[in-house]
Design an enzyme around this catalytic site. Structure first.
Site, PDB file in Angstrom:
ATOM      1  N   GLU A  75     -50.895  21.264  20.134  1.00 54.70           N
ATOM      2  CA  GLU A  75     -50.416  22.513  19.530  1.00 54.70           C
ATOM      3  C   GLU A  75     -50.104  22.311  18.046  1.00 54.70           C
ATOM      4  O   GLU A  75     -49.001  22.600  17.573  1.00 54.70           O
ATOM      5  CB  GLU A  75     -49.193  23.054  20.287  1.00 54.70           C
ATOM      6  CG  GLU A  75     -49.544  23.537  21.676  1.00 54.70           C
ATOM      7  CD  GLU A  75     -48.431  24.314  22.367  1.00 54.70           C
ATOM      8  OE1 GLU A  75     -47.335  24.471  21.778  1.00 54.70           O
ATOM      9  OE2 GLU A  75     -48.658  24.774  23.501  1.00 54.70           O
ATOM     10  N   GLU A 111     -53.417  23.431  28.859  1.00 59.57           N
ATOM     11  CA  GLU A 111     -52.119  23.971  29.295  1.00 59.57           C
ATOM     12  C   GLU A 111     -52.349  25.413  29.712  1.00 59.57           C
ATOM     13  O   GLU A 111     -52.895  26.208  28.947  1.00 59.57           O
ATOM     14  CB  GLU A 111     -51.068  23.920  28.181  1.00 59.57           C
ATOM     15  CG  GLU A 111     -50.527  22.540  27.882  1.00 59.57           C
ATOM     16  CD  GLU A 111     -49.358  22.551  26.892  1.00 59.57           C
ATOM     17  OE1 GLU A 111     -48.601  23.552  26.873  1.00 59.57           O
ATOM     18  OE2 GLU A 111     -49.208  21.562  26.155  1.00 59.57           O
TER      19      GLU A 111
END
Length: 513
Positions: free
Chosen positions: A194, A316
């Protein structure tokens, strides 16, 4: 919650006679598609709350039965899932994790603060050696996330050397001193996590240059060389577009994160239990939008990587609700219900449809965090509805996808929102059998489904169904089997096969000739 006994579930197990208004599922075994990579059923274990500590790791001195510190009950349950791949150590945690702090004698490892998740102490008791011990017990491939945010190319390259070198280098000798003679099997290695947010608040243009710099130095012997993964986006295809156009080196995949929130509002997400039907609908509708996200990202890959060297990795995904009352907000602990199992199955069917480009996904997370497979409370353990969905879909690992078309599909509607009533997927498994997965999204009405397998006479189907009386049916430590799969079977009548799929149900069956 209404406790649903398996005897009640048997009411929905038998096939109905062919119905005139049936949804028809057409499967064509003569036109096989891409193989559904087993890693589509991958898992994710982050240093977050009790996801690792207590949930899986209790230490070798614990009274809870364990193998070298890992809980026997949890490891045994995960082995039943045939977990193909585990991603570790994060997540946001990865970009503050310094691997050298997690090796050597555990009583000499530094205690840090987990600034991302609850501000609790991180003992570093679970490090590189412990993680690979777990993976080897599970028989799972490994996906290690490297520290791009607070690390350096040197730190990352030295970790690769420590894990994979078969030489007599100082780092390889240190690994041997710490108890591991041969190199670890690192299947995938991610450069950051991320990077658009907790991993550094970067732009994709900045990240792609940084990635190319780091990736250059990630060297390993050919037989131990991991596949390298770039950290991608989460809401649009911009990161995938920029990265796939600018990546160099040995990149095999670009990650993408997709979480399902009932309300669409990160501040007030919605409850895991006790929710109204409007939030059953909004959750499923939001989950189904991942199909559009995948298509948009795949379009960017097709433009920049027509040779299909790079996959889209959804490393994810899952449901994200408001945390359970009385728990640490940073631990992301939530209950897991039938709704979560339905969401999982809808995702599986979508992933299968994109098997040529989506070759790995990792649900968040394995134990005690977000959409978990397993919940624990000290020495107790229970299996969630999501666990059961994963186990039902095991035959689809490394199976060959088959074209599926739905005719006269019903509509499930609440207010102004509507979604397809039936979702389906089919594949030819490694055992040679044809498997069919069906999801009924309607929580109130069963649906008649007619099955048509082109060029094949079908005598019946047999498998399992997961359903319950309540939308939020879930297991508790007092009622660990309140919701679990039950047998499902049907026989053809006059050459026609019709299935009655119960309301709010997941069905996986093998098709009998």
């Amino acid at each position: 919650m209404s406790v649903v006994k398996s005897s009640v579930l048997t009411l929905a197990m038998l096939a109905a006679a062919p119905a005139f208004s049936a949804v028809t599922i057409d499967v064509d075994p003569a036109k096989p598609g891409a193989v559904i990579n087993k890693n589509v059923y991958g898992q994710f274990a982050e240093h977050l709350g009790t996801g690792i500590y207590e949930g899986m790791w209790v230490g070798p001195g614990s009274k809870i039965p364990n193998v070298r510190g890992w809980r026997k009950d949890v490891v045994g349950a995960l082995k039943e899932l045939r977990v193909p791949l585990v991603r570790w150590p994060g997540g946001c945690f990865a970009d503050e994790y310094h691997w050298k702090e997690g090796i050597g004698p555990r009583n000499k490892r530094p205690v840090k603060v987990n600034t991302n998740w609850g501000g609790v102490e991180e003992s570093n008791a679970v490090g590189t050696h412990e993680f690979f011990d777990l993976a080897e017990m599970l028989g799972a491939d490994t996906y290690v996330s490297g520290n791009l945010g607070t690390g350096s190319p040197q730190e990352m390259s030295e970790w690769i050397e420590y894990m994979t070198s078969d030489s007599k280098s100082t780092l390889a000798e240190l690994r041997r001193k710490n108890g591991r003679a041969k190199p670890f099997k690192v299947d995938f290695f991610g450069v950051g996590n991320e990077s658009w947010g907790c991993g550094g608040n970067m732009t994709p243009e900045y990240y792609v240059n940084l990635y190319n710099n780091y990736e250059t130095f990630l060297k390993a012997p050919p037989q131990y060389r991991p596949k390298i993964v770039a950290s991608g986006g989460h809401s649009t295809n911009k990161w995938t577009d920029v990265l796939s156009g600018g990546l160099k080196g040995r990149t095999v995949g670009i990650s993408y994160h997709y979480y399902t929130i009932p309300t669409g509002n990160w501040d007030v997400k919605g409850a895991a239990t006790g929710f109204p039907e409007a939030q059953w609908m909004s959750t499923l509708a939001n989950a189904l939008k991942i199909d559009t996200s995948i298509k948009e990202n795949v379009a960017a890959l097709e433009k920049n990587d027509p040779e299909k060297k790079i996959s889209l990795l959804i490393d994810e995904w899952g449901t994200w609700y408001d945390v359970e009352k009385g728990t640490n907000a940073g631990f992301l602990f939530q209950q897991n219900t039938l709704r979560d199992a339905v969401v999982a199955a809808l995702h599986f069917n979508i992933f299968h449809a994109h098997a040529d480009r989506v070759t790995m996904t990792n649900i968040a997370q394995m134990v005690n965090v977000l959409q978990a497979m397993i919940l624990t409370d000290k020495d107790q353990m229970l299996l969630t509805p999501t666990y059961h969905a994963y186990k039902m879909y095991v035959p689809f690992q490394d199976a060959t996808s088959l074209p599926v078309a739905l005719r006269d599909n019903v509509e499930y509607k609440v207010g102004a929102t509507s979604i397809p009533g039936i979702s389906a997927s089919a594949a030819r498994a490694k055992d040679g059998k044809l498997y069919l997965a069906i999801v009924n999204t309607n929580p109130n009405e069963a649906s008649d489904v007619a099955l048509n397998v082109a060029g094949q006479n079908v005598s019946g189907v047999s498998g399992q169904v997961l359903t319950a009386a309540a939308m939020d049916a879930h297991n508790t430590f007092k009622h660990k089997d309140a919701i679990k799969p039950a047998p499902f079977a049907a026989k053809a009548v006059d050459g026609k096969l019709s299935l009655k799929i119960p309301a709010k149900a997941v069905v996986v069956v093998a098709v009998d000739k």
